[in-house]
Design an enzyme around this catalytic site. Structure first.
Site, short mmCIF file in Angstrom:
data_model
loop_
_atom_site.label_atom_id
_atom_site.label_comp_id
_atom_site.label_asym_id
_atom_site.label_seq_id
_atom_site.Cartn_x
_atom_site.Cartn_y
_atom_site.Cartn_z
N ASN A 30 -28.25 -27.28 -14.83
CA ASN A 30 -28.01 -28.05 -16.04
C ASN A 30 -26.93 -29.10 -15.79
O ASN A 30 -26.93 -29.75 -14.75
CB ASN A 30 -27.68 -27.07 -17.17
CG ASN A 30 -28.03 -27.62 -18.53
OD1 ASN A 30 -27.51 -28.65 -18.92
ND2 ASN A 30 -28.92 -26.97 -19.24
N TRP A 31 -25.99 -29.28 -16.70
CA TRP A 31 -24.98 -30.34 -16.57
C TRP A 31 -23.88 -29.99 -15.56
O TRP A 31 -23.13 -30.86 -15.13
CB TRP A 31 -24.31 -30.60 -17.94
CG TRP A 31 -23.56 -29.39 -18.41
CD1 TRP A 31 -24.06 -28.39 -19.19
CD2 TRP A 31 -22.22 -29.01 -18.08
NE1 TRP A 31 -23.11 -27.41 -19.36
CE2 TRP A 31 -21.97 -27.77 -18.69
CE3 TRP A 31 -21.20 -29.60 -17.32
CZ2 TRP A 31 -20.75 -27.10 -18.57
CZ3 TRP A 31 -19.99 -28.94 -17.19
CH2 TRP A 31 -19.77 -27.71 -17.82
N ARG A 60 -16.75 -33.40 -21.63
CA ARG A 60 -16.73 -33.25 -20.17
C ARG A 60 -15.67 -34.09 -19.46
O ARG A 60 -15.64 -34.13 -18.24
CB ARG A 60 -18.12 -33.50 -19.58
CG ARG A 60 -19.07 -32.43 -20.03
CD ARG A 60 -20.43 -32.43 -19.39
NE ARG A 60 -21.28 -31.71 -20.31
CZ ARG A 60 -21.93 -32.27 -21.31
NH1 ARG A 60 -21.96 -33.57 -21.45
NH2 ARG A 60 -22.59 -31.53 -22.17
N GLU A 74 -32.79 -33.53 -30.42
CA GLU A 74 -33.43 -32.51 -31.24
C GLU A 74 -33.16 -32.72 -32.74
O GLU A 74 -33.63 -31.96 -33.57
CB GLU A 74 -32.96 -31.11 -30.82
CG GLU A 74 -33.62 -30.60 -29.54
CD GLU A 74 -32.90 -31.05 -28.26
OE1 GLU A 74 -31.90 -31.80 -28.37
OE2 GLU A 74 -33.35 -30.67 -27.18
N GLU A 134 -15.31 -27.92 -20.68
CA GLU A 134 -16.22 -28.42 -19.64
C GLU A 134 -15.66 -29.56 -18.80
O GLU A 134 -16.35 -30.08 -17.93
CB GLU A 134 -17.55 -28.85 -20.29
CG GLU A 134 -18.26 -27.68 -20.99
CD GLU A 134 -19.69 -27.99 -21.43
OE1 GLU A 134 -20.10 -29.18 -21.35
OE2 GLU A 134 -20.38 -27.05 -21.85
N ASP A 186 -38.36 -29.22 -22.84
CA ASP A 186 -36.94 -29.58 -22.89
C ASP A 186 -36.40 -29.83 -21.48
O ASP A 186 -35.26 -29.50 -21.17
CB ASP A 186 -36.11 -28.50 -23.61
CG ASP A 186 -34.68 -28.96 -23.86
OD1 ASP A 186 -34.47 -30.17 -24.03
OD2 ASP A 186 -33.77 -28.11 -23.86
N CYS A 192 -28.10 -18.78 -37.96
CA CYS A 192 -26.77 -18.18 -37.75
C CYS A 192 -26.56 -17.60 -36.36
O CYS A 192 -25.45 -17.60 -35.84
CB CYS A 192 -26.53 -17.06 -38.77
SG CYS A 192 -27.13 -17.42 -40.43
N ASN A 241 -35.24 -34.86 -23.58
CA ASN A 241 -36.54 -34.62 -24.19
C ASN A 241 -36.83 -35.57 -25.35
O ASN A 241 -35.93 -36.23 -25.87
CB ASN A 241 -36.57 -33.18 -24.72
CG ASN A 241 -35.45 -32.94 -25.72
OD1 ASN A 241 -34.31 -32.72 -25.32
ND2 ASN A 241 -35.74 -33.02 -27.01
N THR A 296 -32.35 -38.98 -25.27
CA THR A 296 -30.93 -39.32 -25.26
C THR A 296 -30.35 -39.10 -23.86
O THR A 296 -30.70 -38.14 -23.17
CB THR A 296 -30.16 -38.45 -26.27
OG1 THR A 296 -30.55 -37.09 -26.12
CG2 THR A 296 -30.45 -38.90 -27.69
CA CA Z 1 -32.70 -31.40 -24.52
#
Ligand code: CA
Length: 719
Positions: free
Chosen positions: A420-421, A149, A211, A97, A332, A640, A287, A267
Site C-alpha cells: 500500500n502507501w 504523511r 469513494e 504515518e 480498489d 460504526c 479507483n 484521486t
Molecule cells: Ca481506493
C-alpha cells in the site's frame, strides 16, 4: 485512499490537551543553525542532496525517493550499541504515518489531524508546533484514518497538506502561518493526507475522496505566494464541462453511462514524484466510484485515467504519457503506491527507470522518459491476473474475478493491497528494493445497480463483501486464504524481477522501510519493535522496543559526528502484551530517535486515566426487540464498526461501546449519535446518515452484545 479498516468515523481520536514531553538521554550541544536559516532547502541543495548525506531534506530524501541514505556511521559492526537518544510523546492518536524530515539540525514531523511539530534533532527539545485545527467532522470523510504523511521544506518554509484540503505554508523557524490556500471545494468530501512535493519553486499536491464522489486532480502552487500555477484533472467531468481538455474528452470515450454523476474518482492521494532527468512529475491514481464497474460504467471500458500512472511536464502540468495498470479496475486497485526512479543495468544497458510495487502484486519497471514498460512480474501472490503483456502493457485478467450483482468473485490481493502507501526503499549497492508486503484476499459482489444510492459523507463502494456465495467460493479447492493472510519484509531485485529474501512478521501489518550505505534496512513492525536487518541477507542485526505499532518509515541524519535514526510510531491499537504508557495517547504515539551508545528507555509504568471506564462489562438489561438487534447489527456494521470495532469490541484507542455508561440512557446516546454532542472529540453527528430508528437499533444491539459477552465471561469464570 488506502483501504484500511477504519471508515466511518463514529468516534475518532480522543484528544488530550497536554503538550508533548521529551527527554534527552544525554546533554548534547545544539547544532549551529545553517547559514541559510531554518528549512533552507532550494533546488540546488535538493538536487545535490547526496553531497549532504547527513540531511534528510525531503520525505523520500532525494527526488528519486529511493529512501537510501549514504551514511555509514551506523554499520553492521556497531549497530548492536544503538540506543534511544530521545523521544517525544505525540498528543494525537490513530495512525502516525510521516517520515521525519531533518534540515540543519531541526527535525519536522506531522501527526494525525495534520499537526506539525519541530524538534531540535540532537536533543529532542520541542521548538514549535502547529495545529491547523481541522474540524473533527472531517474525520467522517477520511476513508482510512485522519493521518498525514509528512512535510515539504523549501526556502525557509514548511509545507503541510491538511486533512480538510488546505495547503499551508509555515515559517520554518516559528511555525507561524505564512500562507494558506484551500485546494479543494470545502463543500465536497475531499481530504488530503499526502506529502506536498516541492518542484521548481512550486508545491505539488493532490487529494483523496474517490469513494465519496470526488473527482481526482493534482495542482501546483507557487511556493512563495500560494498562487495556483496549474491543475491536471485525472478523469473527465460531465460532457461540456469547461475543465474537460481534449485529452479528457478522449478519455470519456472509455467510459459508459452517466459516470460523472458519481464524481469519477481516480484521486492521486499519495505518490507524487519529480524526476530532474526527465523534468516530469509522475503520480498514481486510485479507483473510480463505485468500485463496482457494473454500476460505475455499465458497458465496461478502461475508464481512463483510473488506476494509472500519469506523467506531466513539471513546469506546465501538461500531459506527457500515462500507463493504466488496471483497465476498468473494480477491486480498489489504486496505483497511488510510492513511485521511485533509479538507474538500473538491464540486459547490459543502463536504463533510467521509474518503478512501483502497487496493490496489484505486480512489480513494474518503466522507462522514466517514455513510460514504455520494461518488465512487470509478480512480487506477491495475485489471482486477478496471470501476467502483464509486455507488448500492450495490459494485464492478462483472470475472467473469474469480474463480478456483478448476481456473480460473486474472490480476489487476491484484497483492497489493502500486496503493498500500500507504506514507503519502500532501494539500495543501489545491493540492487534490491525493500518492500513491506501484505498478503490478503477478499470476496466481492456488486450492489444492485438500481438500488445504489450515493451518501457523500460515507464510503460508497457499490459492493457486497460478505455473502453465502462468497463463502462457497472460499471453500473451493485452490481458493486463497480469506482475509489477512500474512505479512513480511521482502527484498526484491527489480532487474531480474525475483525475490532475494523475505523476513516474515510475527504479527500481521505493514510498516515503511529505509536502507543505508552500510547495508542495513531499518523497519518497524506490529510486534512493537524497531528492527535493523542485514540488507543482503535479511538477518536481524538489532531491535529496540517501540511500545507501539509502526506504519511509518524511518529517516536518518547526522548532527556533528553522530548519526541518528528517527521513526514515528503509533498506529491502530497496541502490539500484543503492550500497555499504554503515554499520558497523551492511548496508542503510545511517539517520535523515537536512536544513536550509537545512547541508553534512554521508554516509560514502563502503565498509564491510567482517572475515572476511566471499568474493563468489566456491566450493561443495563436488554429492553429492545429482535428486529432492532438485527437492524442495529447491520447499521453498526456499515457505519460504526470501522472505528468502534467488529461486534462492538473496540481496539484500544477508540471507546469500546459495550463498556460505555451511555448505554444507561437512550437520550444521552441520541444526544451523541444524532445530536453530535461529542463532535469535538471526532464523534460526528450521524443525523444525516442514519435512517429513522437506526440510532435506537444500534443502541439495543450494543446492549444485547454486551449482555451476551458478559454471560460468556461469567460462564468462563465459573469453569
Ligand atoms: Ca481506493
Amino acid at each position: 485512499m488506502p483501504f484500511h479498516k477504519t471508515r466511518a468515523m463514529m468516534g475518532a481520536a480522543i484528544l488530550l490537551a497536554f503538550g508533548a514531553t521529551q527527554i534527552a538521554a544525554a546533554p548534547a550541544a545544539s547544532p549551529k543553525a545553517h547559514p541559510q536559516g531554518a528549512a533552507a532547502v532550494d533546488s540546488v541543495r535538493q538536487l545535490a542532496a547526496d553531497k549532504e548525506p547527513g540531511t534528510w531534506m525531503s520525505s523520500g530524501r532525494t527526488y528519486s525517493e529511493q529512501r537510501y541514505s549514504p551514511l555509514t556511521g551506523i554499520n553492521k559492526a556497531n549497530v548492536k550499541t544503538l540506543g534511544l537518544a530521545w523521544y517525544g510523546d505525540i498528543d494525537t492518536e490513530r495512525g502516525q504515518e510521516s517520515t521525519p524530515v531533518v534540515v540543519d539540525g531541526v527535525l519536522y514531523i506531522t501527526s494525525a489531524w495534520s499537526m506539525v511539530k519541530a524538534y531540535d534533532a540532537a536533543t529532542g527539545r520541542k521548538l514549535w508546533e502547529y495545529d491547523p485545527k481541522v474540524d473533527r467532522a472531517t474525520g467522517q470523510i477520511a476513508c482510512c484514518d485522519v493521518v498525514n504523511r509528512g512535510v515539504g521544506a523549501w526556502k525557509g518554509k514548511i509545507y503541510l497538506g491538511a486533512l480538510d484540503g488546505r495547503l499551508i505554508a509555515l515559517d520554518g523557524k516559528t511555525g507561524k502561518v505564512a500562507w494558506s490556500v484551500q485546494t479543494t471545494d470545502p463543500k465536497q468530501p475531499y481530504t488530503i493526507t499526502q506529502v506536498p512535493r516541492i518542484v521548481k519553486g512550486m508545491v505539488i499536491i493532490g487529494n483523496a475522496g474517490a469513494e465519496y464522489t470526488c473527482r481526482g486532480y493534482v495542482s501546483a502552487y507557487d511556493a512563495t505566494t500560494g498562487k495556483m500555477k496549474w491543475r491536471f484533472y485525472t478523469v473527465p467531468a460531465a460532457p461540456g464541462d469547461p475543465t474537460n481538455t481534449p485529452l479528457l474528452d478522449k478519455a470519456a470515450k472509455t467510459w459508459t453511462g452517466d459516470f460523472w454523476k458519481y464524481g469519477g474518482g481516480a484521486t492521486a492521494w499519495d505518490t507524487i514524484l519529480y524526476d530532474p532527468k526527465t523534468d516530469l512529475v509522475y503520480f498514481g491514481t486510485g479507483n473510480g466510484l463505485s468500485w463496482s464497474q457494473e454500476i460505475r460504467s455499465p458497458g465496461g471500458g478502461d475508464n481512463l485515467f483510473v488506476s494509472s500512472v500519469i506523467a506531466v511536464h513539471a513546469s506546465t502540468g501538461k500531459y506527457a504519457w500515462h500507463f493504466q495498470e488496471v483497465p476498468g479496475d473494480e477491486w480498489d486497485y489504486d496505483v497511488t503506491n510510492p513511485l521511485m526512479t533509479a538507474d538500473l543495468k538491464i540486459k547490459g544497458v543502463m536504463r533510467h527507470v521509474l518503478m512501483q510495487a502497487p496493490k496489484t502484486g505486480f512489480y513494474y519497471v518503466w522507462d522514466a522518459r517514455t513510460g514504455k514498460l520494461i518488465s512487470a512480474e509478480k512480487f506477491a501472490p495475485a489471482n486477478w491476473a496471470s501476467k502483464i503483456d509486455l507488448k500492450t502493457g495490459r494485464p492478462v485478467e483472470n475472467p473469474a474475478v469480474r463480478y456483478t450483482d448476481v456473480k460473486a468473485a474472490i480476489v487476491q490481493p484484497a483492497p489493502l493491497g500486496a503493498h500500500n502507501w507504506h514507503p519502500m526503499s532501494y539500495s543501489p549497492r545491493t540492487g534490491l528494493v525493500y518492500i513491506p508486503v501484505t498478503e490478503s484476499s477478499t470476496g466481492f459482489a456488486s450492489a444492485k445497480p438500481n438500488g445504489f444510492k450515493i451518501n457523500e459523507r460515507m464510503y460508497n463502494t457499490g459492493t457486497v463483501s460478505g455473502s453465502d456465495e462468497i463463502t462457497k467460493l472460499y471453500a473451493l479447492p485452490g481458493a486463497p486464504g480469506r482475509g489477512n493472510i500474512r505479512s513480511y519484509l521482502e527484498a526484491y531485485n527489480p532487474v531480474t524481477q525475483k525475490e532475494a529474501w523475505r523476513v516474515p512478521d510475527a504479527v500481521y501489518g505493514a510498516s515503511g522501510t529505509m536502507v543505508t550505505a552500510s547495508d542495513i534496512v531499518f523497519r518497524g513492525n506490529w510486534s512493537g519493535e524497531f528492527v535493523a536487518y542485514d540488507a543482503r541477507t535479511g538477518a536481524k542485526l538489532w531491535s529496540a522496543p517501540t511500545g507501539a505499532n509502526v506504519v511509518a518509515a524511518p529517516s536518518t541524519y547526522t548532527i556533528g559526528k553522530d548519526q541518528y535514526v528517527a521513526i514515528l510510531v503509533g498506529a491502530r491499537g497496541l502490539p500484543p502484551n503492550v500497555v499504554r504508557t503515554s499520558p497523551v495517547s492511548a496508542n503510545n504515539s511517539r517520535i523515537l530517535v536512536f544513536k550509537l551508545g545512547a541508553t534512554g528507555t521508554l516509560p514502563a509504568t502503565p498509564f491510567q486515566t482517572a475515572g476511566s471506564a471499568p474493563r468489566t462489562l456491566n450493561p443495563p438489561l436488554f429492553t429492545g426487540t429482535n428486529e432492532q438487534v438485527i437492524d442495529g447489527q447491520a447499521a453498526y456494521g456499515r457505519f460504526c464498526a470501522g472505528c468502534h470495532g467488529a461486534g462492538g469490541v473496540a481496539d484500544k484507542s477508540i471507546p469500546d461501546l459495550r463498556l460505555s455508561p451511555v448505554l444507561n440512557s437512550l437520550n444521552d446516546w441520541n444526544d451523541i449519535v444524532i445530536g453530535g454532542a461529542r463532535r469535538f472529540n471526532g464523534m460526528v453527528s450521524f443525523k444525516a446518515t442514519l435512517a429513522e430508528g437506526q440510532s435506537e437499533a444500534i443502541f439495543h444491539y450494543i446492549i444485547s452484545q454486551a449482555n451476551k459477552d458478559k454471560a460468556t465471561a461469567e460462564a468462563a469464570a465459573k469453569k
